[in-house]
Design a protein around this motif. Structure first.
Motif, PDB file in Angstrom:
ATOM      1  N   GLU A 116       0.827  -1.201   0.000  1.00  0.00           N
ATOM      2  CA  GLU A 116       0.000   0.000   0.000  1.00  0.00           C
ATOM      3  C   GLU A 116       0.865   1.256   0.000  1.00  0.00           C
ATOM      4  N   GLU A 117       1.996   1.229   0.700  1.00  0.00           N
ATOM      5  CA  GLU A 117       2.912   2.369   0.686  1.00  0.00           C
ATOM      6  C   GLU A 117       3.496   2.582  -0.701  1.00  0.00           C
ATOM      7  N   ALA A 118       3.755   1.508  -1.439  1.00  0.00           N
ATOM      8  CA  ALA A 118       4.289   1.638  -2.793  1.00  0.00           C
ATOM      9  C   ALA A 118       3.312   2.373  -3.695  1.00  0.00           C
ATOM     10  N   LEU A 119       2.034   2.059  -3.562  1.00  0.00           N
ATOM     11  CA  LEU A 119       1.043   2.728  -4.398  1.00  0.00           C
ATOM     12  C   LEU A 119       0.909   4.197  -4.014  1.00  0.00           C
ATOM     13  N   ARG A 120       1.025   4.481  -2.727  1.00  0.00           N
ATOM     14  CA  ARG A 120       0.976   5.890  -2.316  1.00  0.00           C
ATOM     15  C   ARG A 120       2.204   6.636  -2.826  1.00  0.00           C
ATOM     16  N   ALA A 121       3.371   5.972  -2.804  1.00  0.00           N
ATOM     17  CA  ALA A 121       4.579   6.592  -3.345  1.00  0.00           C
ATOM     18  C   ALA A 121       4.432   6.846  -4.841  1.00  0.00           C
ATOM     19  N   ALA A 122       3.790   5.922  -5.543  1.00  0.00           N
ATOM     20  CA  ALA A 122       3.569   6.093  -6.971  1.00  0.00           C
ATOM     21  C   ALA A 122       2.669   7.291  -7.237  1.00  0.00           C
ATOM     22  N   ASP A 123       1.672   7.477  -6.410  1.00  0.00           N
ATOM     23  CA  ASP A 123       0.813   8.647  -6.541  1.00  0.00           C
ATOM     24  C   ASP A 123       1.614   9.931  -6.400  1.00  0.00           C
ATOM     25  N   THR A 124       2.506   9.950  -5.404  1.00  0.00           N
ATOM     26  CA  THR A 124       3.332  11.132  -5.181  1.00  0.00           C
ATOM     27  C   THR A 124       4.207  11.399  -6.394  1.00  0.00           C
ATOM     28  N   CYS A 125       4.803  10.332  -6.930  1.00  0.00           N
ATOM     29  CA  CYS A 125       5.648  10.488  -8.114  1.00  0.00           C
ATOM     30  C   CYS A 125       4.854  11.046  -9.285  1.00  0.00           C
ATOM     31  N   ALA A 126       3.632  10.544  -9.453  1.00  0.00           N
ATOM     32  CA  ALA A 126       2.811  10.972 -10.585  1.00  0.00           C
ATOM     33  C   ALA A 126       2.438  12.443 -10.486  1.00  0.00           C
ATOM     34  N   SER A 127       2.422  12.967  -9.267  1.00  0.00           N
ATOM     35  CA  SER A 127       2.003  14.357  -9.084  1.00  0.00           C
ATOM     36  C   SER A 127       3.156  15.335  -9.228  1.00  0.00           C
ATOM     37  N   ILE A 128       4.391  14.815  -9.410  1.00  0.00           N
ATOM     38  CA  ILE A 128       5.567  15.675  -9.521  1.00  0.00           C
ATOM     39  C   ILE A 128       5.853  15.962 -10.992  1.00  0.00           C
ATOM     40  N   ALA A 129       6.155  17.202 -11.311  1.00  0.00           N
ATOM     41  CA  ALA A 129       6.462  17.564 -12.695  1.00  0.00           C
ATOM     42  C   ALA A 129       7.729  16.860 -13.146  1.00  0.00           C
ATOM     43  N   GLU A 130       7.857  16.626 -14.457  1.00  0.00           N
ATOM     44  CA  GLU A 130       8.974  15.886 -15.014  1.00  0.00           C
ATOM     45  C   GLU A 130      10.327  16.593 -14.914  1.00  0.00           C
ATOM     46  N   PRO A 131      10.445  17.934 -15.070  1.00  0.00           N
ATOM     47  CA  PRO A 131      11.777  18.547 -15.093  1.00  0.00           C
ATOM     48  C   PRO A 131      12.599  18.182 -13.864  1.00  0.00           C
ATOM     49  N   ALA A 132      13.860  17.868 -14.098  1.00  0.00           N
ATOM     50  CA  ALA A 132      14.722  17.406 -13.013  1.00  0.00           C
ATOM     51  C   ALA A 132      15.179  18.530 -12.108  1.00  0.00           C
ATOM     52  N   ASP A 133      15.059  19.814 -12.559  1.00  0.00           N
ATOM     53  CA  ASP A 133      15.569  20.907 -11.752  1.00  0.00           C
ATOM     54  C   ASP A 133      14.567  21.417 -10.742  1.00  0.00           C
ATOM     55  N   GLU A 134      13.508  20.680 -10.514  1.00  0.00           N
ATOM     56  CA  GLU A 134      12.491  21.120  -9.572  1.00  0.00           C
ATOM     57  C   GLU A 134      12.732  20.583  -8.183  1.00  0.00           C
ATOM     58  N   GLY A 135      13.918  20.028  -7.969  1.00  0.00           N
ATOM     59  CA  GLY A 135      14.224  19.559  -6.622  1.00  0.00           C
ATOM     60  C   GLY A 135      14.192  18.052  -6.545  1.00  0.00           C
ATOM     61  N   PRO A 136      14.645  17.490  -5.441  1.00  0.00           N
ATOM     62  CA  PRO A 136      14.710  16.033  -5.279  1.00  0.00           C
ATOM     63  C   PRO A 136      13.329  15.427  -5.154  1.00  0.00           C
ATOM     64  N   SER A 137      13.214  14.195  -5.601  1.00  0.00           N
ATOM     65  CA  SER A 137      11.945  13.490  -5.459  1.00  0.00           C
ATOM     66  C   SER A 137      11.783  13.028  -4.027  1.00  0.00           C
TER      67      SER A 137
END
Length: 305
Positions: free
Chosen positions: A273-294
């Protein structure tokens, strides 16, 4: 623990129980597919977080998760202790309730502890001398699944974000998998759960040899010294790959494998269940790498790249 001062093994177990009081499970949810989460006799006190995680996970997949008032212990411990008359009484009472629930349109009984699922699967044999109950016992046994088995039959939605999807690769951490004897030998299904965890982005270690952890129903109470030797050997094998956590699928194994200073021992559904929540968080982050650490994953590593 203080109440059990004269019972060192029970005192040790009591220390591992969550300190927080069991909380009510989330509401059943709006899903049309109805599943019954077995309550068990130990799980509400020993696995409150795992039970809540299971409800959230199943609801996310569109299932309505229900519980049944008046449900009794499955009778596994009594069967292990050769108190079969008591186990049969429990089986009869449970069959009446579960049979009525299935007749009302329920799809499956779902268990978080493989020992309980195996015991219910063996109700037809336990009640072999009661022909009037055989059809009901077989029907209930055929609809009783360990949670991983249910998830294997449930297609993950295509839109569900996953850590192993292209563009979102990475690891959520390293887990060591302990397949309970009742899952591996009784239900014959030791690989469904670790494969699911790998699919969700974890690295899953399997010990070179499978072995009993020493809990073995009531064995750890009746033969504590031998049970502890088995437990020490099993912990050493599971910790050899320096996992961040050990995961298993049975409440007795989970409690018995814990030790001070070792990696946490958890029910596998919490990690899923934590993996799916982490995936949600990842999906909500913009793609550019300069926006800070994941964000960090439950395993302490980055799930997003």
């Amino acid at each position: 623990p203080e109440l059990l001062a004269g019972e060192p093994k029970l005192q040790d177990l009591a220390r591992h129980l969550p300190r927080d009081r069991p909380r009510p499970l989330p509401p059943p949810g709006p899903g049309t597919r109805r599943v019954l989460l077995l309550q068990g006799c130990v799980e509400p006190a020993a696995l409150p977080r795992a039970r809540a995680a299971a409800v959230r996970l199943l609801q996310r997949l569109g299932l309505r998760v229900e519980t049944l008032p008046g449900e009794q212990c499955c009778g596994a411990l009594e069967a292990h202790l050769d108190a079969e008359a008591r186990a049969r009484r429990r089986a009869r009472a449970n069959l009446r309730r579960w049979g009525a629930w299935l007749e009302s349109g329920g799809e499956a009984l779902v268990g978080l502890s493989s020992a309980c699922v195996l015991q219910i699967r063996e109700y037809p044999e336990l009640l072999a001398g009661e022909p009037k109950l055989q059809d009901l016992a077989r029907r209930v046994a055929g609809r009783c699944l360990e949670l991983g088995q249910l998830l294997a039959r449930t297609e993950l939605p295509q839109e569900l974000p996953r850590p192993d999807a292209p563009g979102n690769r990475g690891t959520l951490g390293t887990l060591a998998w302990h397949p309970p004897c009742t899952l591996e030998h009784g239900l014959g299904d030791p690989e469904t759960i670790p494969r699911l965890l790998e699919r969700l982005g974890y690295r899953v270690l399997r010990a070179a040899e499978t072995a009993c952890c020493g809990a073995a129903g009531a064995y750890f109470l009746l033969q504590p010294e031998l049970a502890e030797r088995l437990g020490e050997a099993r912990r050493a094998a599971l910790e050899a790959g320096t996992p961040q956590a050990i995961v298993t699928a049975n409440v007795g194994c989970l409690l018995h494998l814990q030790r001070p200073g070792g990696p946490p021992v958890r029910h596998w559904v919490e990690a899923a269940e934590e993996a799916l929540r982490a995936a949600d968080t990842c999906a909500s982050i913009a793609e550019p790498a300069d926006e800070g650490p994941s964000p960090s994953s439950p395993g302490g590593e980055r799930p997003c790249t």
